[in-house]
Write a protein that holds these residues in place. Sequence first.
Motif, PDB file in Angstrom:
ATOM      1  N   LEU A   8       3.551  -2.251 -17.100  1.00 57.19           N
ATOM      2  CA  LEU A   8       5.072  -2.261 -17.448  1.00 57.19           C
ATOM      3  C   LEU A   8       4.722  -3.472 -17.608  1.00 57.19           C
ATOM      4  O   LEU A   8       4.411  -4.047 -16.665  1.00 57.19           O
ATOM      5  N   SER A   9       3.704   2.542 -17.392  1.00 58.52           N
ATOM      6  CA  SER A   9       4.696   1.861 -16.643  1.00 58.52           C
ATOM      7  C   SER A   9       4.481   1.214 -17.005  1.00 58.52           C
ATOM      8  O   SER A   9       4.878   0.785 -17.035  1.00 58.52           O
ATOM      9  N   ALA A 494       0.745  -3.788  -8.571  1.00 59.01           N
ATOM     10  CA  ALA A 494       0.506  -2.769  -8.195  1.00 59.01           C
ATOM     11  C   ALA A 494      -0.430  -1.939  -7.976  1.00 59.01           C
ATOM     12  O   ALA A 494       0.063  -1.118  -9.108  1.00 59.01           O
ATOM     13  N   VAL A 495      -1.410  -2.756  -7.529  1.00 64.22           N
ATOM     14  CA  VAL A 495      -2.585  -0.126  -7.086  1.00 64.22           C
ATOM     15  C   VAL A 495      -2.364   0.307  -6.099  1.00 64.22           C
ATOM     16  O   VAL A 495      -1.952  -0.084  -5.344  1.00 64.22           O
ATOM     17  N   SER A 526       7.919   1.198  -5.872  1.00 60.39           N
ATOM     18  CA  SER A 526       7.591   2.212  -6.505  1.00 60.39           C
ATOM     19  C   SER A 526       5.756   2.318  -5.951  1.00 60.39           C
ATOM     20  O   SER A 526       5.430   3.011  -5.944  1.00 60.39           O
ATOM     21  N   GLY A 527       5.311   0.999  -6.382  1.00 62.05           N
ATOM     22  CA  GLY A 527       3.461   1.104  -6.015  1.00 62.05           C
ATOM     23  C   GLY A 527       3.335   1.146  -7.391  1.00 62.05           C
ATOM     24  O   GLY A 527       2.215   2.203  -7.501  1.00 62.05           O
ATOM     25  N   TYR A 528       4.051   1.824  -8.510  1.00 59.08           N
ATOM     26  CA  TYR A 528       3.033   2.194  -9.969  1.00 59.08           C
ATOM     27  C   TYR A 528       4.957   1.138 -10.532  1.00 59.08           C
ATOM     28  O   TYR A 528       5.617   1.261 -10.754  1.00 59.08           O
ATOM     29  N   SER A 529       3.834   0.426 -11.976  1.00 59.01           N
ATOM     30  CA  SER A 529       4.057  -0.717 -13.110  1.00 59.01           C
ATOM     31  C   SER A 529       4.759  -0.061 -13.470  1.00 59.01           C
ATOM     32  O   SER A 529       4.262  -0.265 -14.819  1.00 59.01           O
ATOM     33  N   ALA A 534      10.862  -0.736 -12.398  1.00 60.91           N
ATOM     34  CA  ALA A 534      11.564  -1.238 -12.391  1.00 60.91           C
ATOM     35  C   ALA A 534      12.507  -0.995 -12.530  1.00 60.91           C
ATOM     36  O   ALA A 534      13.193  -2.014 -11.992  1.00 60.91           O
ATOM     37  N   PHE A 535      13.039  -0.149 -13.780  1.00 56.11           N
ATOM     38  CA  PHE A 535      14.410  -1.063 -14.555  1.00 56.11           C
ATOM     39  C   PHE A 535      15.621   0.068 -13.776  1.00 56.11           C
ATOM     40  O   PHE A 535      16.555  -0.527 -12.954  1.00 56.11           O
ATOM     41  N   THR A 536      15.177   1.404 -12.644  1.00 60.27           N
ATOM     42  CA  THR A 536      15.365   1.338 -12.102  1.00 60.27           C
ATOM     43  C   THR A 536      15.994   1.065 -10.596  1.00 60.27           C
ATOM     44  O   THR A 536      16.803   1.333  -9.896  1.00 60.27           O
TER      45      THR A 536
END
Length: 549
Positions: A8-9, A494-495, A526-529, A534-536
Amino acid sequence: MGQGQRPLSGSRRRFVGASAAGAAAVALPAWLAGCGREAPGLEGGFAGIDMARGHALRDGRWASQPVAKERRTRVLITGGGVAGLAAARALRQAGIDDFALLELEDEAGGNARGGQVGGLACPLGAHYLPVPGDDAREVQELLEELGLRRREAGRWVYDERHLCHSPQERLFFQGEWQEGLLPLHGVGAGTLAQYRRFAQKVEALRRAAHFAIPTLRAAPSALLADLDRPSFAAWLDAEALHDPHLRWYLGYCCRDDYGAGLAQVSAWAGLHYFASRHGFHAPDDGLDAEREAVLTWPEGNAWLTRRLAAPLAGRLHTGQVVLAIADTRNGVVVDAWDAASQQRVRWQAAQCIVALPAFVAARVVASPPAFLTELAAGLTYSPWLVANLHLSSPLRDRPGAAPSWDNVVYGTRGLGYVDAGHQRLDPTPAPTVLSWYRPLGPSEFDGGDGRRLLAERPWEAWRDELLAELSVPHPDLAERATRLAIMRYGHAMAVPAPGLRARLARLAPGGSVQAGLLHFAHADWSGYSIFEEAFTRGHLAGQAAARAA
């Protein structure tokens, strides 16, 4: 950096002109010329990101500079990536126009920027968006607003001009191209059996728990918590899934989505890649290899971020290095260094949306809340490199599947290349740009020194690695290459390491993370790029700030 996901996901920054600033014409190594032909000159270099600007914050270069100007606004957004842009849109939807957005770089968009090489648009990071599911309703509404989806006879349909054209993906394996990315040609019965077993495991987990995107929509589950504890490699070991072709493919998916390998991401993260979207399908399940529709553009997800930034004229301030954020009795005070005027500017606001990576937020927020400090200390970031290579004409091809949008070479450190010209409707052969993605987080291919390599390795070394990898399926690559522009991301994503999901559930249990007058919004929470995360997060923070302002 993918969305499936290339950061970014999911992935970037703007190129400086058609070729990189400070580019040099160099001769390619003789071993790449091939057949005794002289290799042409290749202009290239690093481009786009002002690394010195970001490092100046780390080094405290402007900490002692006096305030030269003061400004006021109702709501201030710090950070102009996808989360910050989403927050700005949410404020506008709530009727709040008195806001400002501060962005470090010279263009908003974060890991979803686009550029040009040789006059051709190309992605600088995240390059596609999977058609979102029902959990990502904020993203669905954005796509409707942008005219990308509409109702027809009671069904949602997507504009086919923006859906990835077929063929979508292929793999160079055993000396030829095959459709899809799962290694198939010449593999034995044992490998196929392992593919089927993994497919069965994924389907059973999909039925037993809800793997949601965005992740904040997933209900608490003991199963998901159990999967968060071990690494994906440990889980595969426990399930006796040892086949090297399966392991390569799953490792590729983890490096593609998270920038790190099987031993570094949690089992939840490795399985979420499949269980949250289209599952995993063994080659004999009778399903089409291209199951998942994705939206993509020559410039990648910059198509989206530029449309989010367009209405912000006068409120979007680029080249702004946020130095300090303080929540005071009289409101929020934010100091920023204006790169254009070389002045320290003080902003005062009633509310502040901190759309910065957690490690930056923890540095600039005065007396940071404990949950921010803990998150920043516990996050590992994957470095990334994205190289855009301009070609004067189409490449000759090896036997097998036809040229695709996503083209991967088995067993390499890189993730292959995306053809920025794939969406063209005109079939006439023409110059194009190949975007090569190289994750540098710890994995079976790399150690933990990716950030040092980005800072110290010359651009020519990355050029040689790219050409060495892609010349295997394309021996004529060097003779057709004219320009190379390389983007470096020291903290790209982030991993999702083992235990991170549980930590985030405790630190950020809801969609809006708030401390006093500060609202935190970034994919790090979220720990998930990826774009949806990101948008939410940004949208929810914008709504919360609007209610409080």
